[in-house]
Motif scaffolding. Structure first.
Motif, PDB file in Angstrom:
ATOM      1  N   ASN A  10       0.810  -1.215   0.000  1.00  0.00           N
ATOM      2  CA  ASN A  10       0.000   0.000   0.000  1.00  0.00           C
ATOM      3  C   ASN A  10       0.843   1.266   0.000  1.00  0.00           C
ATOM      4  OD1 ASN A  10      -2.502  -1.435   0.150  1.00  0.00           O
ATOM      5  ND2 ASN A  10      -2.081  -1.837   2.326  1.00  0.00           N
ATOM      6  N   THR A  11       2.099   1.191  -0.382  1.00  0.00           N
ATOM      7  CA  THR A  11       2.960   2.364  -0.416  1.00  0.00           C
ATOM      8  C   THR A  11       2.480   3.347  -1.483  1.00  0.00           C
ATOM      9  OG1 THR A  11       4.862   1.046   0.273  1.00  0.00           O
ATOM     10  CG2 THR A  11       5.329   3.181  -0.735  1.00  0.00           C
ATOM     11  N   ASP A  12       2.290   4.597  -1.103  1.00  0.00           N
ATOM     12  CA  ASP A  12       1.971   5.663  -2.053  1.00  0.00           C
ATOM     13  C   ASP A  12       3.304   6.204  -2.565  1.00  0.00           C
ATOM     14  OD1 ASP A  12       1.296   7.950  -3.437  1.00  0.00           O
ATOM     15  OD2 ASP A  12      -0.233   8.595  -2.007  1.00  0.00           O
ATOM     16  N   TRP A  13       3.805   5.605  -3.627  1.00  0.00           N
ATOM     17  CA  TRP A  13       5.144   5.927  -4.094  1.00  0.00           C
ATOM     18  C   TRP A  13       5.267   7.370  -4.567  1.00  0.00           C
ATOM     19  CZ3 TRP A  13       9.515   3.543  -3.124  1.00  0.00           C
ATOM     20  CH2 TRP A  13       9.470   2.201  -2.735  1.00  0.00           C
ATOM     21  N   SER A  14       4.241   7.899  -5.191  1.00  0.00           N
ATOM     22  CA  SER A  14       4.299   9.299  -5.626  1.00  0.00           C
ATOM     23  C   SER A  14       4.512  10.225  -4.434  1.00  0.00           C
ATOM     24  CB  SER A  14       3.013   9.687  -6.365  1.00  0.00           C
ATOM     25  OG  SER A  14       2.941   9.032  -7.603  1.00  0.00           O
ATOM     26  N   GLN A  15       3.777   9.964  -3.355  1.00  0.00           N
ATOM     27  CA  GLN A  15       3.897  10.790  -2.166  1.00  0.00           C
ATOM     28  C   GLN A  15       5.258  10.608  -1.505  1.00  0.00           C
ATOM     29  OE1 GLN A  15       3.928   9.978   1.373  1.00  0.00           O
ATOM     30  NE2 GLN A  15       4.018  12.172   1.830  1.00  0.00           N
TER      31      GLN A  15
END
Length: 295
Positions: free
Chosen positions: A21-26
Motif C-alpha cells: 500500500n505504499t503511495d510511491w508518488s507521495q
C-alpha cells in the motif's frame, strides 16, 4: 555519503506493481522536497510500449531513470536505456524484485531512495535471448511453466509462486535439448535450463553461485533432476551442485534446440512456448545505481 547536487531524475512508476500500500508518488515527492534535484514522476499508462517511454525519456533528458515497480518494470526501463549514457535506478515495488535483491537494494523506501542520490554505480552486462533483453534470469522448463500458472491465479507473492510450482511439478515434461555453449555440443535431458546473468531468483534461491553481473560471461544451468538436497543447497548453503543432478556451463553465447515446444520466460515474464533459444552477451549494457560498497 557524498550526494550529487542538481540531478535530473525521471521516475517511471508502475501503479499496478506489487501488492503493498505504499503511495510511491507521495514518498518520492516528500523525500526530494528539501533536496536540490529536478524530478518528474511518470505513471506508466495501461497500454505503454517501449517507444512511448523512449519518447518521454528523450523529452525530459534525465541523468537517471528510476524504475518504480517489479522486474517487469525494470526490464521495460532497461530496454530504453540500453547502451545509453543514462543511469538506471530501481525502487523495488513489485511482488518479485529479483534484480534489486541481487544488487543489494532493499525494500525499505527511504534506504532505496538514499541509494539513488549517493553517487555509486556499476556497469552490468546483459544477454540477448532470442529477441528479448535479459538483465536477470531467463529459463525454459519448470520455472517458466510455474510463472505461467502464477500469472493466472489469485494468490500472489512468494507463497503464490510456491503453490504454482507445486501444481506444475509433476506435470512438467523432461526436456530433450541439443545445446552448443563454450565450444561444446551437448545433448542433455533436464527439468529446466537457466540462462543466468544473476546469481539468484527474487525468492533468494541461488541458482548460479559463481555468477557475476560484470564479467562479460553468463552461466547456463541445467537442472537435470529436481532434488530436495540440491534445492536446500540453493536456498541455504550455496555450495557446489551435484553434477549428476545439476550441470553448469559458462559462456558468452548459446544455442539450444528442443525436441518439443517448451515453456519460456525472461526476467519473470512468461513468453509462451518455443523450440529454439539463441543467447549472446551484451557487454557493459547498462549502468545501474547501487548501494555504497561495504568497506
Amino acid at each position: 555519503m557524498t550526494q550529487i547536487e542538481n540531478l535530473k531524475i525521471l521516475f517511471v512508476l508502475n501503479p499496478n506493481s506489487g501488492n503493498n500500500n505504499t503511495d510511491w508518488s507521495q514518498v518520492i515527492t516528500a523525500y526530494f522536497a528539501p533536496l536540490h534535484h529536478v524530478i518528474e514522476i511518470y505513471e506508466i499508462p495501461e497500454i505503454c510500449d517501449r517507444k512511448t517511454l523512449e519518447d518521454k525519456i528523450k523529452s525530459f533528458a534525465p541523468q537517471q531513470v528510476v524504475a518504480v515497480g517489479g522486474d517487469g518494470t525494470v526490464k521495460l526501463v532497461a530496454e530504453c536505456l540500453l547502451k545509453k549514457d543514462i543511469l538506471l535506478g530501481i525502487l523495488p515495488a513489485g511482488s518479485a524484485n529479483g534484480l534489486a535483491r541481487e544488487l543489494g537494494i532493499g525494500n525499505d523506501p527511504a534506504k532505496a531512495l538514499d541509494t539513488l542520490v549517493a553517487g555509486y554505480s556499476q556497469k552490468l552486462h546483459a544477454t540477448q535471448v532470442n529477441d528479448h533483453l535479459c538483465i536477470h534470469l531467463s529459463d525454459i522448463g519448470l520455472n517458466a511453466y510455474a510463472i505461467k500458472r502464477f500469472e493466472t491465479q489469485q494468490r500472489r507473492g512468494m507463497w503464490g509462486y510456491l503453490i504454482a510450482t507445486l501444481r506444475v511439478l509433476w506435470q512438467n515434461p523432461l526436456l530433450e535439448i541439443d545445446m552448443k555453449a563454450d565450444g561444446q555440443t551437448i545433448h542433455i535431458q533436464a527439468e529446466m535450463i537457466v540462462i543466468a546473468n544473476a546469481t539468484k531468483y527474487g525468492s533468494g534461491v541461488v541458482i548460479n553461485p559463481i555468477g557475476k553481473l560484470d564479467d562479460h560471461l553468463f552461466e547456463v544451468i541445467a537442472i537435470k533432476k529436481i532434488s530436495l538436497l540440491e534445492i536446500l543447497k540453493m536456498v541455504f548453503r550455496h555450495t557446489s551442485f551435484n553434477p549428476d543432478k545439476t550441470e553448469m556451463f559458462q559462456t558468452d553465447s548459446l544455442t539450444m534446440r528442443s525436441s518439443k515446444n517448451v515453456h519460456f520466460q525472461v526476467d519473470g515474464e512468461y513468453l509462451g512456448k518455443i523450440k529454439q533459444v539463441k543467447a549472446t552477451i551484451i557487454p557493459d549494457a547498462l549502468e545501474v545505481i547501487v548501494p555504497a560498497p561495504v568497506e
